[in-house]
Design a protein around this motif. Structure first.
Motif, PDB file in Angstrom:
ATOM      1  N   ALA A   1       0.825  -1.156   0.094  1.00 56.35           N
ATOM      2  CA  ALA A   1       0.051   0.201  -0.058  1.00 56.35           C
ATOM      3  C   ALA A   1       0.863   1.234   0.009  1.00 56.35           C
ATOM      4  O   ALA A   1       2.004   1.153   0.370  1.00 56.35           O
ATOM      5  CB  ALA A   1      -0.832   0.043   1.148  1.00 56.35           C
ATOM      6  N   ILE A   2       0.256   2.377  -0.619  1.00 54.07           N
ATOM      7  CA  ILE A   2       1.019   3.604  -0.481  1.00 54.07           C
ATOM      8  C   ILE A   2       1.466   3.872   1.107  1.00 54.07           C
ATOM      9  O   ILE A   2       0.805   3.474   1.940  1.00 54.07           O
ATOM     10  CB  ILE A   2       0.055   4.851  -0.872  1.00 54.07           C
ATOM     11  CG1 ILE A   2      -1.172   4.955  -0.392  1.00 54.07           C
ATOM     12  CG2 ILE A   2      -0.194   4.564  -2.499  1.00 54.07           C
ATOM     13  CD1 ILE A   2      -1.870   6.122  -0.658  1.00 54.07           C
ATOM     14  N   ALA A   3       2.444   4.715   1.082  1.00 47.76           N
ATOM     15  CA  ALA A   3       2.904   4.910   2.360  1.00 47.76           C
ATOM     16  C   ALA A   3       1.756   5.438   3.467  1.00 47.76           C
ATOM     17  O   ALA A   3       1.858   5.269   4.694  1.00 47.76           O
ATOM     18  CB  ALA A   3       4.107   5.914   2.357  1.00 47.76           C
ATOM     19  N   GLU A   4       1.076   6.572   2.931  1.00 50.06           N
ATOM     20  CA  GLU A   4       0.108   7.348   3.938  1.00 50.06           C
ATOM     21  C   GLU A   4      -0.787   6.222   4.488  1.00 50.06           C
ATOM     22  O   GLU A   4      -1.251   6.189   5.556  1.00 50.06           O
ATOM     23  CB  GLU A   4      -0.572   7.966   3.075  1.00 50.06           C
ATOM     24  CG  GLU A   4      -1.819   8.888   3.874  1.00 50.06           C
ATOM     25  CD  GLU A   4      -2.595   9.837   2.844  1.00 50.06           C
ATOM     26  OE1 GLU A   4      -3.141  10.874   3.456  1.00 50.06           O
ATOM     27  OE2 GLU A   4      -2.306   9.792   1.710  1.00 50.06           O
ATOM     28  N   LEU A   5      -1.175   4.936   3.807  1.00 46.74           N
ATOM     29  CA  LEU A   5      -2.109   4.100   4.108  1.00 46.74           C
ATOM     30  C   LEU A   5      -1.393   3.007   5.176  1.00 46.74           C
ATOM     31  O   LEU A   5      -1.926   2.683   6.261  1.00 46.74           O
ATOM     32  CB  LEU A   5      -2.877   3.288   3.280  1.00 46.74           C
ATOM     33  CG  LEU A   5      -3.917   4.236   2.320  1.00 46.74           C
ATOM     34  CD1 LEU A   5      -4.616   3.379   1.260  1.00 46.74           C
ATOM     35  CD2 LEU A   5      -4.801   4.760   3.118  1.00 46.74           C
ATOM     36  N   THR A   6      -0.203   2.489   4.755  1.00 46.41           N
ATOM     37  CA  THR A   6       0.667   1.609   5.630  1.00 46.41           C
ATOM     38  C   THR A   6       1.106   2.371   6.918  1.00 46.41           C
ATOM     39  O   THR A   6       0.768   1.601   7.997  1.00 46.41           O
ATOM     40  CB  THR A   6       1.893   1.424   4.905  1.00 46.41           C
ATOM     41  OG1 THR A   6       1.867   0.777   3.652  1.00 46.41           O
ATOM     42  CG2 THR A   6       2.876   0.397   5.685  1.00 46.41           C
ATOM     43  N   GLN A   7       1.344   3.493   7.212  1.00 49.01           N
ATOM     44  CA  GLN A   7       1.517   4.249   8.317  1.00 49.01           C
ATOM     45  C   GLN A   7       0.245   4.326   9.184  1.00 49.01           C
ATOM     46  O   GLN A   7       0.409   4.348  10.434  1.00 49.01           O
ATOM     47  CB  GLN A   7       2.255   5.429   8.147  1.00 49.01           C
ATOM     48  CG  GLN A   7       3.488   5.149   7.358  1.00 49.01           C
ATOM     49  CD  GLN A   7       4.179   6.685   6.793  1.00 49.01           C
ATOM     50  OE1 GLN A   7       3.571   7.868   6.777  1.00 49.01           O
ATOM     51  NE2 GLN A   7       5.304   6.791   6.055  1.00 49.01           N
ATOM     52  N   ALA A   8      -0.707   4.605   8.262  1.00 44.41           N
ATOM     53  CA  ALA A   8      -2.142   4.576   9.280  1.00 44.41           C
ATOM     54  C   ALA A   8      -2.534   3.343   9.775  1.00 44.41           C
ATOM     55  O   ALA A   8      -3.127   3.333  10.959  1.00 44.41           O
ATOM     56  CB  ALA A   8      -2.912   5.187   8.419  1.00 44.41           C
ATOM     57  N   ALA A   9      -2.177   2.320   9.178  1.00 45.63           N
ATOM     58  CA  ALA A   9      -2.958   1.025   9.575  1.00 45.63           C
ATOM     59  C   ALA A   9      -2.097   0.705  10.819  1.00 45.63           C
ATOM     60  O   ALA A   9      -0.951   0.778  11.065  1.00 45.63           O
ATOM     61  CB  ALA A   9      -2.844   0.094   8.423  1.00 45.63           C
ATOM     62  N   ALA A  10      -2.952  -0.638  11.499  1.00 52.70           N
ATOM     63  CA  ALA A  10      -2.316  -0.969  12.757  1.00 52.70           C
ATOM     64  C   ALA A  10      -1.247  -2.116  12.649  1.00 52.70           C
ATOM     65  O   ALA A  10      -0.608  -2.622  13.235  1.00 52.70           O
ATOM     66  CB  ALA A  10      -3.510  -1.832  13.621  1.00 52.70           C
ATOM     67  N   GLY A  11      -1.322  -2.663  11.309  1.00 45.97           N
ATOM     68  CA  GLY A  11      -0.359  -3.707  10.676  1.00 45.97           C
ATOM     69  C   GLY A  11      -0.562  -3.847   9.087  1.00 45.97           C
ATOM     70  O   GLY A  11      -1.614  -3.525   8.703  1.00 45.97           O
ATOM     71  N   SER A  12       0.482  -4.648   8.687  1.00 45.00           N
ATOM     72  CA  SER A  12       0.357  -5.359   7.332  1.00 45.00           C
ATOM     73  C   SER A  12       0.662  -6.719   7.098  1.00 45.00           C
ATOM     74  O   SER A  12       1.703  -7.132   7.931  1.00 45.00           O
ATOM     75  CB  SER A  12       1.025  -4.474   6.505  1.00 45.00           C
ATOM     76  OG  SER A  12       0.230  -3.167   6.254  1.00 45.00           O
TER      77      SER A  12
END
Length: 223
Positions: A157-168
């Motif tokens: 995912a784009i950085a903005e979403l990866t950083q907002a998520a609790a994990g990946s």
């Protein structure tokens, strides 16, 4: 993973108690291109967590490109060219810009929430999007052996979403000799770091596990 196993993203079930972020075919009719614009996902996620009391929501969906479906790019070009001297237009666009930034709206909806995103590793040298922090690194396991072929690249995912998520977590399947998928590697190796499967990443968030530590037997193999 074995040498012949292609790394192709494969759907894993989304977890939100009894709710599934993928939905059903009838429910998706009329929603447009799957998985839909991210402003819709920004509205869907709180429903899964609040209304349906989900413990976590996992998206086995790639968000590797920005969502510009609001038309904001066209509006921005007009503000920079044909309508740059129209103060009313420029002021209106400034006011509407947050509403038209679907990535920012989705990021805000998942920030601080138990939402986990999916990504995939590849055998091609590419780096698309942003990876989350690894589960652990090769040096953390000493002489322990986790027999898996290293990946060469990834699509996340784009950085903005990866950083907002609790994990990946990754959604890469393991193909058996008969080309049937029966399992998914619990971890994948990339640049001397190990990353969890989406299912493990979800379990880690639900269990509020601060860290994951592999255990090895006397032969230094996974116990």
């Amino acid at each position: 993973a074995s040498a012949h196993a292609p790394r192709t993203p494969w759907p894993n079930p989304a977890v939100a108690r009894s709710a599934n972020s993928a939905g059903t075919a009838p429910a998706r009719q009329g929603a447009g291109r799957w998985p839909g614009s991210r402003d819709k996902l920004a509205r869907l996620t709180p429903q899964l967590l609040d209304r349906y009391q989900g413990r976590a929501v996992g998206f086995d969906v790639g968000f590797a490109e920005p969502d510009r479906s609001s038309g904001i790019d066209v509006l921005e070009r007009l503000a920079q060219r044909d309508l740059k001297d129209d103060r009313g237009y420029v002021a209106t666009l400034d006011r509407l810009r947050p509403e038209l930034d679907f990535d920012a709206r989705f990021a805000e909806a998942i920030r601080g929430k138990p939402v986990i995103l999916g990504f995939g590793f590849t055998y091609e040298a590419q780096e698309i999007g942003a990876l989350p922090p690894p589960l652990f690194r090769a040096e953390d396991i000493g002489s322990g052996i986790i027999p898996i072929q290293p990946a060469v690249g990834y699509t996340a995912a784009i950085a903005e979403l990866t950083q907002a998520a609790a994990g990946s977590g990754h959604v890469d399947p393991f193909f058996d000799a008969d080309n049937v998928v029966r399992r998914v590697p619990m971890v994948e190796l990339y640049r001397n770091a190990y990353y969890p499967a989406l299912s493990m990443a979800i379990a880690r968030v639900v269990l509020e596990a601060k860290r994951v530590t592999p255990h090895f037997d006397s032969d230094n193999r996974l116990d």
